[in-house]
Scaffold this active site. Structure first.
Site, PDB file in Angstrom:
ATOM      1  N   SER A  68      16.501   0.022  -3.394  1.00 43.18           N
ATOM      2  CA  SER A  68      18.554  -0.195  -2.681  1.00 43.18           C
ATOM      3  C   SER A  68      17.423  -1.343  -1.265  1.00 43.18           C
ATOM      4  O   SER A  68      18.375  -1.623  -0.927  1.00 43.18           O
ATOM      5  CB  SER A  68      18.155   1.439  -2.328  1.00 43.18           C
ATOM      6  N   GLY A  69      16.406  -2.119  -1.582  1.00 41.61           N
ATOM      7  CA  GLY A  69      16.191  -2.199  -0.689  1.00 41.61           C
ATOM      8  C   GLY A  69      15.220  -1.686   0.179  1.00 41.61           C
ATOM      9  O   GLY A  69      15.002  -1.715   1.553  1.00 41.61           O
ATOM     10  N   TRP A  72      12.477  -3.569   2.181  1.00 38.05           N
ATOM     11  CA  TRP A  72      12.873  -4.735   3.321  1.00 38.05           C
ATOM     12  C   TRP A  72      13.215  -3.720   4.714  1.00 38.05           C
ATOM     13  O   TRP A  72      12.373  -4.095   5.199  1.00 38.05           O
ATOM     14  CB  TRP A  72      14.043  -5.078   2.539  1.00 38.05           C
ATOM     15  N   HIS A 134      12.808   9.902  -0.160  1.00 41.64           N
ATOM     16  CA  HIS A 134      13.727   9.148  -0.942  1.00 41.64           C
ATOM     17  C   HIS A 134      14.532  10.825  -1.062  1.00 41.64           C
ATOM     18  O   HIS A 134      15.317  10.810  -2.030  1.00 41.64           O
ATOM     19  CB  HIS A 134      13.343   8.407  -2.591  1.00 41.64           C
ATOM     20  N   ARG A 156      22.453   0.967  -2.259  1.00 44.58           N
ATOM     21  CA  ARG A 156      23.442  -0.689  -2.511  1.00 44.58           C
ATOM     22  C   ARG A 156      23.411  -0.513  -3.963  1.00 44.58           C
ATOM     23  O   ARG A 156      23.712   0.902  -5.003  1.00 44.58           O
ATOM     24  CB  ARG A 156      22.248  -0.175  -3.334  1.00 44.58           C
ATOM     25  N   ARG A 288      11.451  -8.680  -6.352  1.00 46.59           N
ATOM     26  CA  ARG A 288      12.261  -9.847  -7.553  1.00 46.59           C
ATOM     27  C   ARG A 288      12.506 -10.685  -7.001  1.00 46.59           C
ATOM     28  O   ARG A 288      12.476 -11.676  -7.170  1.00 46.59           O
ATOM     29  CB  ARG A 288      12.600  -8.589  -8.921  1.00 46.59           C
TER      30      ARG A 288
END
Ligand code: A3P
Length: 322
Positions: A68-69, A72, A134, A156, A288
């Site tokens: 989901s990022g 980042w 997670h 996400r 990606r």
């Protein structure tokens, strides 16, 4: 190492046979523990972290659904919390993100810190300690729920999450195993059988806690971060009680953080092009395309409708749209 199922504790091997089991996306099987699907090695880490991790009130925990990022947000949180240390042209310190992947700077509790047999010594780390996980809300170590530590949750759009997970797991599958087809991946995702899934139960659990106790859980979406990163970064800083000062707002600190942590910047660094994580995966597998809506290039209309139907049904009545 992320994938191997050796080195598991006695407690874990005793528990495994009693859990529902499915073929995994990677080499290892998936096992349903406390309502969520985990690989054997992950289960081992989850058990150890549930038993040993002691949250402190000043801790910050980044919680995400896989793909989901996370990479980042790890970069953003690390940079935000350490901004005075590495800020300004006068700083002699090179920013750690330039030479280390975000996953090595912000470890996962269950996948890194508690995955080996030795219990890590974390009590003396300087506050605020920043970790990632997670884990589903109900599986968090009790002290995380009981303490005043703050949780930043990121999810996400399910179609992009599924496509990203499909690419990621195929890259990490052992070379002697053929790739999973997209259809197989989609089937599993829609049955809830994905890493730390069912996806919808994960998201709904944190959405509920965030609605009830917004001071405990900040609920973020990848798409919102993409659409208005400045506003969301300021929101994040406010939530973590380290808001940007007037000076910082004027001198471009917000944009500097976002620039450093952007997809282009991180994915272009040598460390992320050719380096490996301490746990063995190549850094480049975490970068990606980094776009919203890339699913459209992979899923047929029928496939997209299938995910939409499943997720809409599960989210019904929650007030949440993904
Ligand atoms: P795609 O596969 O859609 O490109 P995670 O970090 O949770 O494993 O999620 C990986 C996804 O986040 C991948 O999505 C990856 O490209 C994207 N990503 C990685 N770094 C990013 C960044 N700095 N900004 C935006 N997206 C990023």
């Amino acid at each position: 190492k992320y994938l191997q199922d050796d080195d598991i504790s006695q407690e874990c091997s005793d528990l495994l046979p009693s859990l529902p089991c499915e073929q995994g996306w990677l080499a290892a099987s998936l096992h349903l523990y406390q309502g969520f699907w985990l690989g054997p090695r992950h289960l081992n880490g989850v058990l150890a972290c549930q038993r040993h991790f002691r949250a402190q009130d000043t801790d910050i925990l980044l919680v995400t659904t896989p793909k989901s990022g996370t990479t980042w947000l790890k970069a953003i949180l690390f940079t935000l919390l350490n901004r005075t240390k590495y800020s300004g042209s006068g700083s002699q310190l090179q920013h750690p993100l330039l030479s280390q992947n975000p996953h090595d700077l912000v470890p996962f509790l269950e996948l890194n810190l508690y995955i080996e047999q030795d219990v890590p010594h974390l009590a003396s780390l300087p506050p605020p300690r920043l970790f990632a996980t997670h884990l589903a809300y109900q599986s968090l170590p009790q002290s995380v729920r009981d303490s005043k530590c703050k949780l930043v949750y990121l999810c996400r759009n399910p179609k992009d999450t599924c496509v990203s997970l499909w690419h990621f797991t195929n890259k990490l599958r052992p070379k002697d195993k053929c790739e999973n087809s997209l259809q197989e991946a989609l089937d599993r995702f829609c049955r809830g059988v994905s890493l730390f899934g069912p996806y919808w139960d994960h998201v709904l659990g944190y959405h509920k806690v965030s609605s009830e106790t917004p001071e405990k859980v900040l609920f973020l979406k990848y798409e919102d971060m993409k659409e208005d990163p400045r506003a969301n970064l300021k929101r994040l800083a406010g939530f973590l009680e380290c808001p940007f000062s007037e000076d910082e707002l004027r001198d471009g600190t917000v944009d500097d953080i976002l620039r450093l942590c952007s997809f282009d910047s991180l994915s272009g660094l040598e460390v992320n092009k050719s380096g490996k994580l301490a746990s063995g995966e190549e850094n480049k597998v975490f970068f990606r395309r980094g776009e919203v809506g890339d699913w459209v290039n992979y899923l047929s209309v029928d496939m997209a409708e299938r995910i939409d139907r499943v997720v809409e049904e599960k989210l019904l009545g929650s007030g949440l749209r993904l």
